[in-house]
Motif scaffolding. Structure first.
Motif, PDB file in Angstrom:
ATOM      1  N   ILE A 111       0.863  -1.188   0.000  1.00  0.00           N
ATOM      2  CA  ILE A 111       0.000   0.000   0.000  1.00  0.00           C
ATOM      3  C   ILE A 111       0.896   1.234   0.000  1.00  0.00           C
ATOM      4  CG2 ILE A 111      -1.613   1.368   1.362  1.00  0.00           C
ATOM      5  CD1 ILE A 111      -3.111  -0.921   0.377  1.00  0.00           C
ATOM      6  N   THR A 112       0.693   2.175  -0.914  1.00  0.00           N
ATOM      7  CA  THR A 112       1.618   3.299  -1.026  1.00  0.00           C
ATOM      8  C   THR A 112       1.050   4.645  -0.566  1.00  0.00           C
ATOM      9  OG1 THR A 112       0.986   3.501  -3.351  1.00  0.00           O
ATOM     10  CG2 THR A 112       2.996   2.268  -2.864  1.00  0.00           C
ATOM     11  N   SER A 113      -0.190   4.682  -0.095  1.00  0.00           N
ATOM     12  CA  SER A 113      -0.734   5.957   0.399  1.00  0.00           C
ATOM     13  C   SER A 113      -1.839   5.690   1.406  1.00  0.00           C
ATOM     14  CB  SER A 113      -1.286   6.802  -0.749  1.00  0.00           C
ATOM     15  OG  SER A 113      -2.475   6.239  -1.271  1.00  0.00           O
ATOM     16  N   GLY A 114      -2.109   6.693   2.236  1.00  0.00           N
ATOM     17  CA  GLY A 114      -3.201   6.570   3.188  1.00  0.00           C
ATOM     18  C   GLY A 114      -4.539   6.440   2.495  1.00  0.00           C
ATOM     19  N   LEU A 133      -5.916  -9.026   8.526  1.00  0.00           N
ATOM     20  CA  LEU A 133      -5.180  -8.111   9.397  1.00  0.00           C
ATOM     21  C   LEU A 133      -3.833  -8.642   9.841  1.00  0.00           C
ATOM     22  CD1 LEU A 133      -8.149  -6.783  11.567  1.00  0.00           C
ATOM     23  CD2 LEU A 133      -7.086  -5.720   9.569  1.00  0.00           C
ATOM     24  N   SER A 134      -3.592  -9.946   9.693  1.00  0.00           N
ATOM     25  CA  SER A 134      -2.299 -10.510  10.071  1.00  0.00           C
ATOM     26  C   SER A 134      -1.353 -10.674   8.885  1.00  0.00           C
ATOM     27  CB  SER A 134      -2.498 -11.873  10.752  1.00  0.00           C
ATOM     28  OG  SER A 134      -3.146 -12.782   9.869  1.00  0.00           O
ATOM     29  N   LEU A 135      -1.802 -10.334   7.679  1.00  0.00           N
ATOM     30  CA  LEU A 135      -0.918 -10.405   6.520  1.00  0.00           C
ATOM     31  C   LEU A 135       0.164  -9.333   6.616  1.00  0.00           C
ATOM     32  CD1 LEU A 135      -3.546 -10.802   3.633  1.00  0.00           C
ATOM     33  CD2 LEU A 135      -2.228 -12.609   4.753  1.00  0.00           C
ATOM     34  N   TYR A 136       1.302  -9.589   5.979  1.00  0.00           N
ATOM     35  CA  TYR A 136       2.322  -8.547   5.903  1.00  0.00           C
ATOM     36  C   TYR A 136       1.776  -7.362   5.120  1.00  0.00           C
ATOM     37  CZ  TYR A 136       6.104 -11.410   7.761  1.00  0.00           C
ATOM     38  OH  TYR A 136       6.893 -12.160   8.576  1.00  0.00           O
ATOM     39  N   LEU A 137       1.827  -6.198   5.739  1.00  0.00           N
ATOM     40  CA  LEU A 137       1.408  -4.962   5.088  1.00  0.00           C
ATOM     41  C   LEU A 137       2.633  -4.067   4.966  1.00  0.00           C
ATOM     42  CD1 LEU A 137      -0.916  -3.109   4.040  1.00  0.00           C
ATOM     43  CD2 LEU A 137      -1.044  -2.201   6.372  1.00  0.00           C
ATOM     44  N   VAL A 138       3.004  -3.735   3.738  1.00  0.00           N
ATOM     45  CA  VAL A 138       4.150  -2.860   3.497  1.00  0.00           C
ATOM     46  C   VAL A 138       3.637  -1.478   3.123  1.00  0.00           C
ATOM     47  CG1 VAL A 138       6.241  -2.483   2.140  1.00  0.00           C
ATOM     48  CG2 VAL A 138       5.551  -4.814   2.739  1.00  0.00           C
ATOM     49  N   VAL A 139       4.094  -0.455   3.863  1.00  0.00           N
ATOM     50  CA  VAL A 139       3.668   0.938   3.639  1.00  0.00           C
ATOM     51  C   VAL A 139       4.917   1.817   3.580  1.00  0.00           C
ATOM     52  CG1 VAL A 139       1.444   0.573   4.780  1.00  0.00           C
ATOM     53  CG2 VAL A 139       3.409   1.371   6.116  1.00  0.00           C
ATOM     54  N   PRO A 140       4.804   3.020   2.985  1.00  0.00           N
ATOM     55  CA  PRO A 140       6.000   3.829   2.794  1.00  0.00           C
ATOM     56  C   PRO A 140       6.311   4.843   3.892  1.00  0.00           C
ATOM     57  CG  PRO A 140       4.214   4.737   1.513  1.00  0.00           C
ATOM     58  CD  PRO A 140       3.669   3.520   2.201  1.00  0.00           C
ATOM     59  N   SER A 141       5.506   4.895   4.941  1.00  0.00           N
ATOM     60  CA  SER A 141       5.776   5.896   5.979  1.00  0.00           C
ATOM     61  C   SER A 141       5.180   5.450   7.307  1.00  0.00           C
ATOM     62  CB  SER A 141       5.177   7.251   5.593  1.00  0.00           C
ATOM     63  OG  SER A 141       3.762   7.229   5.675  1.00  0.00           O
ATOM     64  N   GLU A 142       5.734   6.012   8.375  1.00  0.00           N
ATOM     65  CA  GLU A 142       5.236   5.701   9.711  1.00  0.00           C
ATOM     66  C   GLU A 142       3.818   6.251   9.889  1.00  0.00           C
ATOM     67  OE1 GLU A 142       4.670   4.130  13.243  1.00  0.00           O
ATOM     68  OE2 GLU A 142       6.430   3.693  11.983  1.00  0.00           O
ATOM     69  N   ARG A 143       3.520   7.359   9.232  1.00  0.00           N
ATOM     70  CA  ARG A 143       2.161   7.923   9.318  1.00  0.00           C
ATOM     71  C   ARG A 143       1.120   6.923   8.821  1.00  0.00           C
ATOM     72  NH1 ARG A 143      -1.075  10.025   5.631  1.00  0.00           N
ATOM     73  NH2 ARG A 143       0.571  10.061   4.068  1.00  0.00           N
ATOM     74  N   ILE A 144       1.400   6.287   7.687  1.00  0.00           N
ATOM     75  CA  ILE A 144       0.462   5.298   7.145  1.00  0.00           C
ATOM     76  C   ILE A 144       0.474   4.041   7.998  1.00  0.00           C
ATOM     77  CG2 ILE A 144      -0.172   3.951   5.101  1.00  0.00           C
ATOM     78  CD1 ILE A 144       1.182   6.117   3.411  1.00  0.00           C
ATOM     79  N   ALA A 145       1.634   3.696   8.544  1.00  0.00           N
ATOM     80  CA  ALA A 145       1.714   2.533   9.435  1.00  0.00           C
ATOM     81  C   ALA A 145       0.818   2.730  10.656  1.00  0.00           C
ATOM     82  CB  ALA A 145       3.158   2.290   9.863  1.00  0.00           C
ATOM     83  N   GLU A 146       0.841   3.930  11.224  1.00  0.00           N
ATOM     84  CA  GLU A 146       0.007   4.204  12.391  1.00  0.00           C
ATOM     85  C   GLU A 146      -1.475   4.112  12.028  1.00  0.00           C
ATOM     86  OE1 GLU A 146      -1.190   4.694  16.090  1.00  0.00           O
ATOM     87  OE2 GLU A 146       0.889   4.356  15.459  1.00  0.00           O
ATOM     88  N   LYS A 147      -1.814   4.592  10.844  1.00  0.00           N
ATOM     89  CA  LYS A 147      -3.191   4.491  10.370  1.00  0.00           C
ATOM     90  C   LYS A 147      -3.600   3.022  10.257  1.00  0.00           C
ATOM     91  CE  LYS A 147      -5.977   6.252   6.476  1.00  0.00           C
ATOM     92  NZ  LYS A 147      -6.612   7.426   7.082  1.00  0.00           N
TER      93      LYS A 147
END
Length: 271
Positions: A197-200, A223-237
């Motif tokens: 996922i590359t954006s919020g 919800l337990s799958l690996y989710l790759v995101v480009p920023s901590e902001r999106i990770a927190e979301k």
């Protein structure tokens, strides 16, 4: 393909980039041995002549020489801006500082003969605001080329430094719609192992789309799958949504996203 990318054989990876931007990421995943599963989560619709906003956009693009700084926020914005400039500016006006968020956006502009620069590090508004060019902006006119909505942090930061900021909205970002049967086969019956996922906004659209047209599907199994995101902001979301296994990439570019997936895969193998 960079040597740092390891073997991802057996991984089934959901690719969520817009359809016209996903080919390279899909090929890199295949080169790593993974099986990419495409499901675009953003649809890009350029502003067309019949749109009431078109006249303003045309006026802005015909008058880009009025701005001292022009910031292009994405490859989509770069592609469409280049088309506008090719239409109305046979010779690029001088005296404009062109800036880009991200290496791909910078490269697209430079390849079109537009001398753009990007932040030395980072892919977001905060990184852009660290550029020396944007330190003192007393009365400078800044045009931000973007999709409709977004980048409020950038505009606010520029305004606080004295810039006069204008948006040129070149396109809309929309959430695609899918038939429930396709969501079932693509998401719930395909044995996914990870999601890129590359954006919020794409994350929000993911949650909407995978719940089905009537919001009848439970996302708990995802919800337990690996989710790759480009920023901590999106990770927190993502954490607030309930995702439990999140890898934060160094940026939204294909190499950084797949490298983060590689690290997640290596971590699982060594657990």
């Amino acid at each position: 393909m960079p040597n740092a990318l390891a073997n991802l054989t057996g991984q089934r990876v959901l690719v969520t980039r817009p359809a016209h931007q996903a080919a390279q990421q899909i090929q890199q995943l295949r080169d790593c041995g993974a099986t990419p599963i495409p499901l675009p989560l953003l649809a890009i619709h350029p502003i067309e002549a019949a749109d009431p906003r078109y006249h303003l956009l045309k006026t802005q693009m015909m008058n880009i020489d009025e701005y001292q700084i022009i910031i292009c926020v994405s490859p989509n914005a770069a592609k469409l801006a280049i088309e506008w400039i090719d239409e109305y500016w046979p010779q690029l006006p001088v005296g404009i500082e062109w800036l880009a968020i991200g290496g791909k956006t910078e490269a697209m502009l430079n390849d079109a003969g537009i001398p753009a620069k990007r932040p030395a590090e980072g892919f977001n508004s905060e990184a852009m605001l660290t550029m020396p060019t944007l330190t003192e902006l007393n009365g400078a006119k800044v045009l931000i080329l973007r999709g409709d909505g977004g980048r409020a942090t950038l505009a606010e930061g520029l305004s606080q430094r004295g810039a006069i900021v204008t948006y040129a909205n070149l396109y809309d970002r929309c959430c695609p719609t899918y038939e429930d049967t396709l969501i079932q086969s693509t998401i719930y019956q395909s044995s996914l192992t990870s999601i890129l996922i590359t954006s919020g906004e794409a994350l929000d659209n993911f949650v909407t789309v995978v719940k089905g047209r009537q919001q009848q599907f439970s996302i708990n199994s995802l919800l337990s799958l690996y989710l790759v995101v480009p920023s901590e902001r999106i990770a927190e979301k993502a954490r607030t949504i309930g995702f439990t296994t999140i890898m934060v990439a160094q940026g939204p570019d294909d190499e950084s996203m797949i490298k983060a997936l590689t690290l997640a895969n290596d971590s699982e193998a060594n657990a």
